[in-house]
Enzyme design. Structure first.
Site, PDB file in Angstrom:
ATOM      1  N   HIS A  14      13.269  -2.691  -0.950  1.00 46.05           N
ATOM      2  CA  HIS A  14      12.869  -2.697  -2.353  1.00 46.05           C
ATOM      3  C   HIS A  14      13.793  -3.638  -3.123  1.00 46.05           C
ATOM      4  CE1 HIS A  14      11.177  -1.196  -6.052  1.00 46.05           C
ATOM      5  NE2 HIS A  14      12.393  -1.034  -6.531  1.00 46.05           N
ATOM      6  N   ASN A  46      11.697   0.826   4.376  1.00 45.15           N
ATOM      7  CA  ASN A  46      11.144  -0.101   3.386  1.00 45.15           C
ATOM      8  C   ASN A  46      12.277  -0.877   2.755  1.00 45.15           C
ATOM      9  OD1 ASN A  46       9.144  -1.201   1.585  1.00 45.15           O
ATOM     10  ND2 ASN A  46       9.927   0.154  -0.009  1.00 45.15           N
ATOM     11  N   ARG A  82       0.854  -1.194   0.000  1.00 46.47           N
ATOM     12  CA  ARG A  82       0.000   0.000   0.000  1.00 46.47           C
ATOM     13  C   ARG A  82       0.886   1.239   0.000  1.00 46.47           C
ATOM     14  NH1 ARG A  82      -4.353  -1.264  -1.854  1.00 46.47           N
ATOM     15  NH2 ARG A  82      -5.187   0.727  -1.157  1.00 46.47           N
ATOM     16  N   ASP A  99       9.855   8.296   2.233  1.00 49.07           N
ATOM     17  CA  ASP A  99       9.435   9.695   2.178  1.00 49.07           C
ATOM     18  C   ASP A  99       8.151   9.758   1.349  1.00 49.07           C
ATOM     19  OD1 ASP A  99      10.205   9.422  -0.419  1.00 49.07           O
ATOM     20  OD2 ASP A  99      11.902  10.816  -0.317  1.00 49.07           O
ATOM     21  N   GLY A 149       7.617   9.980  -1.759  1.00 50.54           N
ATOM     22  CA  GLY A 149       7.632   9.429  -3.116  1.00 50.54           C
ATOM     23  C   GLY A 149       7.566   7.910  -3.119  1.00 50.54           C
ATOM     24  N   VAL A 150       7.619   7.348  -4.325  1.00 47.99           N
ATOM     25  CA  VAL A 150       7.616   5.881  -4.450  1.00 47.99           C
ATOM     26  C   VAL A 150       9.071   5.410  -4.532  1.00 47.99           C
ATOM     27  CG1 VAL A 150       6.929   3.929  -5.890  1.00 47.99           C
ATOM     28  CG2 VAL A 150       5.364   5.853  -5.573  1.00 47.99           C
TER      29      VAL A 150
HETATM   30  C1  GRF Z   1      10.249  -8.475  -1.295  1.00 48.81           C
HETATM   31  O1  GRF Z   1      10.873  -8.743  -2.515  1.00 48.81           O
HETATM   32  C2  GRF Z   1      10.381  -7.017  -0.953  1.00 48.81           C
HETATM   33  O2  GRF Z   1      11.561  -6.454  -1.412  1.00 48.81           O
HETATM   34  C3  GRF Z   1       9.213  -6.412  -1.674  1.00 48.81           C
HETATM   35  O3  GRF Z   1       8.183  -7.355  -1.534  1.00 48.81           O
HETATM   36  C4  GRF Z   1       8.737  -8.648  -1.362  1.00 48.81           C
HETATM   37  C5  GRF Z   1       8.157  -9.186  -0.083  1.00 48.81           C
HETATM   38  O4  GRF Z   1       8.501 -10.518   0.138  1.00 48.81           O
HETATM   39  N1  GRF Z   1       8.933  -5.095  -1.156  1.00 48.81           N
HETATM   40  P1  GRF Z   1       8.178 -11.187   1.544  1.00 48.81           P
HETATM   41  O5  GRF Z   1       6.687 -11.018   1.791  1.00 48.81           O
HETATM   42  O6  GRF Z   1       9.008 -10.541   2.583  1.00 48.81           O
HETATM   43  O7  GRF Z   1       8.538 -12.631   1.339  1.00 48.81           O
END
Ligand code: GRF
Length: 220
Positions: free
Chosen positions: A112, A110, A94, A144, A146-147
């Protein structure tokens, strides 16, 4: 040991990153603990992982709210109720609004699955392959407005191999995610992470693991 940093982990999916954090928190020397796991989706595997570990869980279904702000207001209330000091997004699908950002300034992180600033957004393993990138990886960053744009705390690099699919690359990246996410949390909990604008300083400094990655090899 002194007080452990109280984490609130937000997840939408299978929760392997959550599991990596749960496992590290089981180490009594680890300076953080999970106070609550919140999922926006009742089927999130992350909820079951948390229950198994005896961690309090909440399911706050975004579909029950009129808009993003109302949903975030409920998230903030649940996080405050659990006395959360650091919000950890672990596969949380989200978009966070000002309501969350203002409630936890520079206290939301987060992970990524790409080497930011390359490939923000979704389906990024496929994007890296389609682009022909020789490396990809993963990034832990502060959130922050942004995405996937916030200040970068730690990154891991993995090679992209000929014949990789989004799935094989994702698996290679995920293995590193499970190492760097707990490490980022540890550094923050130890008070070693200083943020000034985009620059994140680790104090005292922690040297990188290697000097350079080259792909393809210089030798064969
Ligand atoms: C991961 O690749 C994470 O980087 C991304 O969503 C995925 C989540 O995987 N944001 P999990 O639910 O932790 O197995």
């Amino acid at each position: 040991m002194t007080q452990r940093l109280r984490l609130g982990v937000l997840a939408s999916g299978g929760g392997t990153n959550l599991q990596a954090i749960i496992d590290r928190c089981q180490d009594h020397d680890f300076p953080a603990e999970i106070a609550v796991v919140i999922a926006n989706n009742p089927d999130a595997g992350a909820l079951e992982r948390a229950r198994q570990a005896g961690i309090p869980v909440r399911c706050i279904n975004h579909r029950a709210f009129a808009g993003r702000e109302a949903f975030d207001t409920a998230l903030v209330a649940a996080l405050r109720e659990a006395d959360v000091q650091l919000v950890v997004l672990a596969g949380f699908m989200r978009i966070i609004t000002r309501v969350m950002l203002d409630a936890f300034p520079q206290r939301i992180i987060n992970i990524h699955p790409a080497l930011l600033p390359a490939f923000p957004g979704l389906h990024v393993q496929q994007q890296a392959i389609d682009y022909g990138a020789r490396f990809s990886g993963c990034t832990v960053h502060f959130v922050d407005g942004g995405v996937d744009t916030g200040p970068i705390i730690i990154q891991a690099v993995v090679p992209v191999f000929p014949g990789d699919t989004a799935d094989t690359l994702a698996a290679r990246i995920l293995e590193q995610e499970h190492k760097i996410y707990p490490r980022a949390i540890q550094l923050i909990a130890q008070g070693r992470v200083l943020v000034e604008g985009r620059a994140v300083t680790i104090d005292p400094p922690a040297t990188p693991e290697i000097a350079a990655f080259i792909n393809p090899s210089l030798h064969n």
